[in-house]
Design a protein around this motif. Structure first.
Motif, PDB file in Angstrom:
ATOM      1  N   VAL A   1       0.716  -1.214   0.027  1.00 27.96           N
ATOM      2  CA  VAL A   1       0.105  -0.099  -0.139  1.00 27.96           C
ATOM      3  C   VAL A   1       0.942   1.299   0.010  1.00 27.96           C
ATOM      4  O   VAL A   1       0.491   2.165  -0.838  1.00 27.96           O
ATOM      5  CB  VAL A   1      -0.829   0.031   1.171  1.00 27.96           C
ATOM      6  CG1 VAL A   1      -1.697   1.275   1.016  1.00 27.96           C
ATOM      7  CG2 VAL A   1      -1.763  -1.198   1.473  1.00 27.96           C
ATOM      8  N   MET A   2       2.047   1.277   0.967  1.00 27.92           N
ATOM      9  CA  MET A   2       2.763   2.443   1.147  1.00 27.92           C
ATOM     10  C   MET A   2       3.771   2.631  -0.259  1.00 27.92           C
ATOM     11  O   MET A   2       3.986   3.856  -0.539  1.00 27.92           O
ATOM     12  CB  MET A   2       3.405   2.333   2.199  1.00 27.92           C
ATOM     13  CG  MET A   2       2.756   2.444   3.547  1.00 27.92           C
ATOM     14  SD  MET A   2       3.622   2.294   4.758  1.00 27.92           S
ATOM     15  CE  MET A   2       4.589   3.885   4.877  1.00 27.92           C
TER      16      MET A   2
ATOM     17  N   CYS B   1      -2.912  -1.086  10.155  1.00 29.84           N
ATOM     18  CA  CYS B   1      -1.958  -1.317  11.593  1.00 29.84           C
ATOM     19  C   CYS B   1      -2.868  -1.631  12.857  1.00 29.84           C
ATOM     20  O   CYS B   1      -2.622  -2.209  13.571  1.00 29.84           O
ATOM     21  CB  CYS B   1      -1.348   0.092  11.936  1.00 29.84           C
ATOM     22  SG  CYS B   1      -0.087   0.409  10.733  1.00 29.84           S
TER      23      CYS B   1
ATOM     24  N   VAL C   1      -3.404   2.532   5.857  1.00 31.81           N
ATOM     25  CA  VAL C   1      -2.507   1.922   6.430  1.00 31.81           C
ATOM     26  C   VAL C   1      -2.807   1.944   7.926  1.00 31.81           C
ATOM     27  O   VAL C   1      -2.413   1.027   8.733  1.00 31.81           O
ATOM     28  CB  VAL C   1      -0.863   2.781   6.297  1.00 31.81           C
ATOM     29  CG1 VAL C   1       0.106   2.265   7.239  1.00 31.81           C
ATOM     30  CG2 VAL C   1      -0.662   2.664   4.766  1.00 31.81           C
ATOM     31  N   ILE C   2      -3.464   3.065   8.369  1.00 35.04           N
ATOM     32  CA  ILE C   2      -3.891   3.129   9.783  1.00 35.04           C
ATOM     33  C   ILE C   2      -4.849   2.002  10.058  1.00 35.04           C
ATOM     34  O   ILE C   2      -4.681   1.096  11.250  1.00 35.04           O
ATOM     35  CB  ILE C   2      -4.555   4.665  10.094  1.00 35.04           C
ATOM     36  CG1 ILE C   2      -3.378   5.367   9.939  1.00 35.04           C
ATOM     37  CG2 ILE C   2      -5.261   4.333  11.622  1.00 35.04           C
ATOM     38  CD1 ILE C   2      -4.116   7.101  10.051  1.00 35.04           C
TER      39      ILE C   2
ATOM     40  N   MET D   1      -4.626   6.373   1.052  1.00 35.57           N
ATOM     41  CA  MET D   1      -3.712   5.374   1.432  1.00 35.57           C
ATOM     42  C   MET D   1      -3.499   5.589   2.856  1.00 35.57           C
ATOM     43  O   MET D   1      -3.218   4.479   3.600  1.00 35.57           O
ATOM     44  CB  MET D   1      -2.440   5.873   0.781  1.00 35.57           C
ATOM     45  CG  MET D   1      -1.366   4.957   0.807  1.00 35.57           C
ATOM     46  SD  MET D   1       0.399   5.718   0.396  1.00 35.57           S
ATOM     47  CE  MET D   1       0.536   6.503   2.009  1.00 35.57           C
ATOM     48  N   LEU D   2      -3.289   6.798   3.686  1.00 42.46           N
ATOM     49  CA  LEU D   2      -2.948   6.935   4.874  1.00 42.46           C
ATOM     50  C   LEU D   2      -3.942   6.322   5.952  1.00 42.46           C
ATOM     51  O   LEU D   2      -3.355   5.551   6.661  1.00 42.46           O
ATOM     52  CB  LEU D   2      -2.904   8.411   5.308  1.00 42.46           C
ATOM     53  CG  LEU D   2      -1.932   9.038   4.692  1.00 42.46           C
ATOM     54  CD1 LEU D   2      -1.546  10.529   5.093  1.00 42.46           C
ATOM     55  CD2 LEU D   2      -0.423   8.634   4.799  1.00 42.46           C
TER      56      LEU D   2
ATOM     57  N   ASN E   1      -2.799  -4.875  15.255  1.00 39.04           N
ATOM     58  CA  ASN E   1      -2.622  -4.559  16.691  1.00 39.04           C
ATOM     59  C   ASN E   1      -3.379  -5.692  17.212  1.00 39.04           C
ATOM     60  O   ASN E   1      -3.297  -6.252  18.274  1.00 39.04           O
ATOM     61  CB  ASN E   1      -3.214  -3.130  17.070  1.00 39.04           C
ATOM     62  CG  ASN E   1      -1.691  -2.434  17.046  1.00 39.04           C
ATOM     63  OD1 ASN E   1      -0.689  -2.681  17.432  1.00 39.04           O
ATOM     64  ND2 ASN E   1      -1.986  -1.332  16.670  1.00 39.04           N
TER      65      ASN E   1
ATOM     66  N   MET F   1      -3.778  10.275  -1.126  1.00 46.63           N
ATOM     67  CA  MET F   1      -3.169  10.338  -0.033  1.00 46.63           C
ATOM     68  C   MET F   1      -3.882  10.026   1.043  1.00 46.63           C
ATOM     69  O   MET F   1      -3.433   9.031   2.055  1.00 46.63           O
ATOM     70  CB  MET F   1      -2.353  11.502   0.322  1.00 46.63           C
ATOM     71  CG  MET F   1      -0.951  11.944  -0.421  1.00 46.63           C
ATOM     72  SD  MET F   1      -0.268  10.338   0.010  1.00 46.63           S
ATOM     73  CE  MET F   1       1.313  10.941   0.090  1.00 46.63           C
TER      74      MET F   1
END
Lengths: 298, 230
Positions: A28-29, A116, A112-113, A108-109, A120, A105
């Protein structure tokens, strides 16, 4: 959904899980392609929706939706690249391209969050320690001791603080008093914990820590299913890397947005990534149905 | 000797290699990537040195205690938002136990507290920022122990440093490139929190450095840990 049952995806071997998450997040990044970013966002959000309890999930949505908008809408303020001028703000052009770039952007951000967040939930600290226990044995012992100390210290802190309250020390709600009582409790905790630690260290040495031939306990076994999952995800990752590496999914925002690549190679890349991104979601949903089915039979 | 070679190899070869690779191969979004890789790589020499070095069980466990204390400190003062003793404890650890312990305490504190508050691409940056603060504290330990004013100044600067590093990161992260305008905006919007960081570092260092330092010195003398000549 979620809640009662153990997570299907979390049952896989830590190595499989870690490889999976790293490959999704890295892809993704890396890639500058709206289709891949979109797949990742929807895949991540739906996976997260299955993992978390409804209320927790909605709360996170309430936080990330505004964040999404902020990232998407502020980009034109900072970037004036792009050929298609929409209007002028304070004498600076606001371009279509910079808005689209901002949206990409933001997708994408937030993707990703959310990935993550799923990481977790799935790769808990015990799995992390298992993974790194062999590469950094000493540090991971330090880490696992520290992780164990945290609840221990918290409990001890409560005890100290109750004792001090009972003695009537700093019981008002004023800022200074609360700070001073915090420091006092903390200071007592430091003394107690350091003394304890030195004793533990001596005890460990007395029992022969650091001698050769130490074995380690592990609850994780690499099963057939783990092999299949890691094989599938690496194959999909390879397909995605070949597609993006050949430049078949390249996408430019500036000076003018290019068309979204639709060559056969690009489509194969999108499909591979789509499967990769939705894999855990499907596994969870499948397991959920199985669970419901068995429950209904009882 | 091997340790040193590895250290210099990583700093002199790997980090530039990552930067070049990033610049040539990945045309866009390179900065965010490269910065994560550099932050991680710069932690590697310290981790490797600790793994290779002769560190006894007591050294390890004291490091674990300091790390746990810095994380628990976040809860001890949870009634004051952003007013956290993490940096102060990392600095104290560096001052009294040396550079390696300082760096590791900072880096591990970031890693562990993110097990609770959420791991993300920002983890390597926090690890790096806190680690460096612990390391520098060790280099300046004589000065910091001597004068409370210097200690205060270090706390304030450390707060600013941490905040700026995280702003650099969020700029790279949100933009893909280092956009100076966005960086400025980030700095301004983070300013109130930065002020609290700086103030809390100074306050906690003033209140904690002496008593915690005494305790650490006592324990190291009593059990003969972290002594230069043992």
């Amino acid at each position: 959904m979620g809640g009662g049952r153990i997570k299907a995806f979390g049952n896989y071997h830590p190595i499989v899980l870690f490889t999976y998450f790293v490959s999704v997040i890295v892809t993704v990044m890396f890639s500058v392609n709206p289709v891949i970013a979109g797949c990742a966002l929807i895949g991540g959000v739906s996976f997260c929706a299955v993992l978390q309890k409804g209320r927790v999930f909605l709360q996170s949505m309430a936080f990330y939706l505004p964040l999404f908008l902020i990232i998407a809408l502020t980009n034109p303020l900072f970037s004036h690249n792009g050929a298609t001028e929409l209007f002028f703000l304070n004498g600076r052009a606001v371009t279509l391209e910079s808005i689209l770039y901002g949206i990409n952007m933001a997708v994408m951000l937030v993707a990703v969050i959310y990935w993550c967040k799923c990481y977790n939930e799935i790769v808990t600290s015990d799995k992390f320690l298992y993974l790194f226990g062999r590469i950094i044995p000493k540090l991971s012992l330090v880490l696992s001791m520290a992780i164990r100390f945290i609840p221990l210290f918290k409990a001890q802190m409560k005890k100290i603080s109750r004792a001090q309250k009972a003695m009537g020390l700093y019981s008002s709600d004023r800022f200074g008093d609360r700070l001073r009582s915090g420091i006092r409790v903390f200071s007592a905790l430091v003394t107690w914990s350091l003394e304890n630690a030195a004793e533990t260290g001596n005890s460990m040495r007395a029992r022969g820590y650091g001698l050769k031939g130490r074995s380690s306990y592990s609850v994780f076994r690499f099963r057939k299913g783990d092999g299949i999952l890691i094989g599938v995800s690496l194959a999909l990752l390879a397909a995605v890397f070949i597609g993006t590496g050949l430049g078949k999914t390249d996408f430019d925002f500036y000076p003018e947005t290019t068309k979204i690549p639709c060559s056969p190679v690009a489509i194969i890349t999108y499909i591979s990534f789509g499967i990769l991104a939705f894999l855990p979601f499907f596994l969870e949903v499948k397991e959920e149905f199985k669970w419901k089915y068995y429950i209904s039979k009882i | 000797m091997g340790k040193k070679i590895l250290k210099y190899f990583i700093i002199l070869a790997c980090i530039p290699a990552v930067i070049f690779l990033g610049a040539f191969i990945f045309s866009e979004k390179q900065y965010a990537w490269v910065s994560i890789a550099v932050a991680l790589l710069s932690c590697v020499p310290f981790f490797a040195a600790f793994e290779k070095g002769r560190s006894g069980t007591q050294k390890m466990i004291i490091l674990a205690v300091m790390t746990a204390l810095s994380v628990v400190g976040r809860f001890a003062f949870s009634f004051l938002p952003h007013f956290k003793p993490v940096t102060a404890i990392v600095v104290i650890c560096g001052m009294y136990l040396g550079g390696e312990a300082g760096f590791l305490c900072g880096a591990l504190s970031a890693l562990i507290s993110n097990f609770m508050f959420g791991q993300g691409p920002w983890t390597p940056f926090q690890m790096f920022a806190w680690g460096i603060l612990g390391l520098i504290a060790a280099l300046l330990s004589k000065l910091l122990k001597k004068s409370k004013i210097v200690l205060c100044i270090y706390g304030v600067l450390a707060g600013a440093f941490y905040s700026v590093i995280m702003d650099v990161w969020s700029t790279l992260w949100a933009d893909g490139t280092f956009n100076i305008l966005r960086f400025g905006a980030n700095l301004v919007s983070a300013f109130p929190v930065t002020i609290i960081y700086m103030a809390s570092n100074a306050v906690f260092l003033l209140l904690l450095a002496k008593p915690m330092g005494n305790k650490l010195e006592r324990i190291t003398v009593k059990y003969g840990i972290y002594q230069k000549k043992a």
